[in-house]
Design a protein around this motif. Structure first.
Motif, PDB file in Angstrom:
ATOM      1  N   ALA A   1       6.510   8.917   1.294  1.00 51.02           N
ATOM      2  CA  ALA A   1       7.094   7.607   1.563  1.00 51.02           C
ATOM      3  C   ALA A   1       6.631   7.060   2.912  1.00 51.02           C
ATOM      4  CB  ALA A   1       8.613   7.701   1.542  1.00 51.02           C
ATOM      5  N   ARG A   2       5.823   7.812   3.635  1.00 52.57           N
ATOM      6  CA  ARG A   2       5.379   7.350   4.955  1.00 52.57           C
ATOM      7  C   ARG A   2       4.408   6.179   4.816  1.00 52.57           C
ATOM      8  NH1 ARG A   2       0.250   9.047   5.595  1.00 52.57           N
ATOM      9  NH2 ARG A   2      -0.438  10.940   4.520  1.00 52.57           N
ATOM     10  N   PRO A   3       4.328   5.343   5.820  1.00 53.58           N
ATOM     11  CA  PRO A   3       3.404   4.207   5.763  1.00 53.58           C
ATOM     12  C   PRO A   3       1.956   4.676   5.844  1.00 53.58           C
ATOM     13  CG  PRO A   3       4.431   4.360   7.926  1.00 53.58           C
ATOM     14  CD  PRO A   3       5.137   5.347   7.045  1.00 53.58           C
ATOM     15  N   PRO A   4       1.025   3.864   5.376  1.00 51.92           N
ATOM     16  CA  PRO A   4      -0.391   4.239   5.447  1.00 51.92           C
ATOM     17  C   PRO A   4      -0.829   4.452   6.890  1.00 51.92           C
ATOM     18  CG  PRO A   4      -0.068   2.325   4.024  1.00 51.92           C
ATOM     19  CD  PRO A   4       1.227   2.567   4.721  1.00 51.92           C
ATOM     20  N   VAL A   5      -1.710   5.417   7.077  1.00 46.13           N
ATOM     21  CA  VAL A   5      -2.226   5.753   8.403  1.00 46.13           C
ATOM     22  C   VAL A   5      -3.532   5.004   8.635  1.00 46.13           C
ATOM     23  CG1 VAL A   5      -3.097   7.614   9.862  1.00 46.13           C
ATOM     24  CG2 VAL A   5      -1.146   8.019   8.346  1.00 46.13           C
ATOM     25  N   ALA A   6      -3.694   4.438   9.813  1.00 40.75           N
ATOM     26  CA  ALA A   6      -4.923   3.722  10.154  1.00 40.75           C
ATOM     27  C   ALA A   6      -5.958   4.679  10.715  1.00 40.75           C
ATOM     28  CB  ALA A   6      -4.641   2.620  11.174  1.00 40.75           C
ATOM     29  N   CYS A   7      -7.214   4.360  10.513  1.00 43.44           N
ATOM     30  CA  CYS A   7      -8.307   5.068  11.162  1.00 43.44           C
ATOM     31  C   CYS A   7      -8.274   4.686  12.651  1.00 43.44           C
ATOM     32  CB  CYS A   7      -9.632   4.671  10.528  1.00 43.44           C
ATOM     33  SG  CYS A   7     -11.098   5.247  11.397  1.00 43.44           S
TER      34      CYS A   7
ATOM     35  N   LEU B   1       0.834  -1.200   0.000  1.00 41.73           N
ATOM     36  CA  LEU B   1       0.000   0.000   0.000  1.00 41.73           C
ATOM     37  C   LEU B   1       0.866   1.247   0.000  1.00 41.73           C
ATOM     38  CD1 LEU B   1      -2.889  -0.669   2.565  1.00 41.73           C
ATOM     39  CD2 LEU B   1      -3.061  -0.557   0.083  1.00 41.73           C
ATOM     40  N   ARG B   2       0.397   2.263  -0.723  1.00 37.93           N
ATOM     41  CA  ARG B   2       1.065   3.552  -0.761  1.00 37.93           C
ATOM     42  C   ARG B   2       0.135   4.620  -0.221  1.00 37.93           C
ATOM     43  NH1 ARG B   2       5.135   4.744  -4.539  1.00 37.93           N
ATOM     44  NH2 ARG B   2       4.069   6.705  -4.955  1.00 37.93           N
TER      45      ARG B   2
END
Length: 333
Positions: free
Chosen positions: A174-180, A167-168
């Motif tokens: 370049a940061r990792p995906p943020v969770a809800c 996932l992008r």
């Protein structure tokens, strides 16, 4: 009993329709990487979360809560060849709420109140995400060579063999995906968590690729159950056996342990192989007749609910029958 179901599209719709027959306390956590059709158009034009999979979850809840008109209206697509052609009513309503309220969780909670449904719908991330797939079989000179393709539609429809997905975050970040945050909290507070069925690489596995959501799924004390697809999907999982689905899941999330794997008896050519694959995840396989006999490729919600109760050790009316565990390892009463 607090249940959480993760997925997207028609697969999540099937799970929600069944889970609502087991418990009224259900939260849907929905993938937000769709880039095709009406959802893709709204995403590109307005920069919003793609609403299509979220709409499907609301439609499932509405149908189970007796709101058949709301379910039909939410799913209705405009015809013709104008600007609205192909857009679903529910997609437009959710897009409007996203813009007016500016907070996707608040917008989805308002849609819940508007429709009068008991289930809650949450995105797996508050921002639209992009799927990347490593695919073999696209190079005629070297079929084993891996090519990287981008976008949910591209991954889902590739003529090659998907090997791995990632996932992008939006843009070039370049940061990792943020969770809800609310989705993470729901998983940690759940008594039971369901993952699948659905498009394996584009609707199921993405939930395990959001770091905070992955960690919550690993840490939660909830009973965790996987619901397998009835048939392999062209493109994504063509030629996959039921146990291969579990092996791919383990490759993407090696720390994840589960308690139950639910599959249709007639969709499993070798039950012994599936049981061994489930055991590698720490799970027991539960095989039953869960396919709709009248509609090919669709789960029967009543039959799937019965198999869920069996897998969770619940009686017909939701009473504990032994086997499944809830919060803090205690059996449900």
């Amino acid at each position: 009993m607090r249940a959480v179901a993760l997925g997207g599209g028609h697969g999540l719709h099937a799970t929600l329709s069944a889970v609502r027959r087991v418990t009224p306390d259900v939260t849907a956590i929905v993938t937000v990487a769709d880039d095709g059709g009406s959802s893709g158009r709204l995403r590109r034009e307005l920069g919003l979360l793609p609403p299509g999979d979220l709409r499907q979850a609301f439609a499932a809840f509405a149908a189970e809560d007796g709101g058949t008109l709301w379910a039909e209206v939410f799913q209705h697509r405009f015809g013709g060849d104008g600007a609205l052609a192909g857009h679903a009513v529910g997609n437009l309503l959710l897009a409007g709420l996203f813009e007016v309220l500016g907070d996707p969780v608040a917008a989805l909670d308002e849609a819940r109140r508007l429709m009068g449904v008991s289930g809650r719908v949450l995105p797996m991330s508050p921002e639209p995400l992009e799927i990347e797939g490593e695919v073999s079989g696209l190079d005629s000179e070297d079929p084993s060579a891996l090519r990287r393709i981008r976008g949910q539609v591209a991954v889902a429809s590739t003529p090659g063999q998907v090997r791995r997905v990632s996932l992008r975050s939006p843009g070039a970040s370049a940061r990792p995906p943020v969770a809800c945050e609310e989705a993470v909290e729901a998983v940690l507070a759940a008594d039971v968590v369901f993952l699948g069925p659905g498009s394996w690489f584009t609707s199921v596995l993405p939930h395990l690729l959001v770091p905070e959501l992955h960690d919550a799924l690993v840490r939660t004390t909830a009973t965790k159950a996987i619901v397998l697809n009835l048939v392999p999907q062209p493109g994504e999982t063509a030629g996959f056996s039921p146990e291969r689905h579990l092996d791919v899941l383990s490759e993407h999330a090696p720390l994840l342990r589960v308690d139950a794997v639910i599959a249709d008896r007639d969709s499993v050519p070798d039950p012994a192989n599936l049981r061994r694959a489930a055991a590698r995840l720490g799970a027991r396989a539960h095989l039953g007749a869960v396919a709709d006999p009248e509609v090919a490729g669709r789960h029967d919600p009543d039959a799937l609910a019965r198999c869920m109760r069996e897998a969770l050790g619940l009686g017909r009316d939701g009473e504990h029958g032994g086997g499944a565990k809830g919060r803090e390892g205690q059996q449900w009463r």
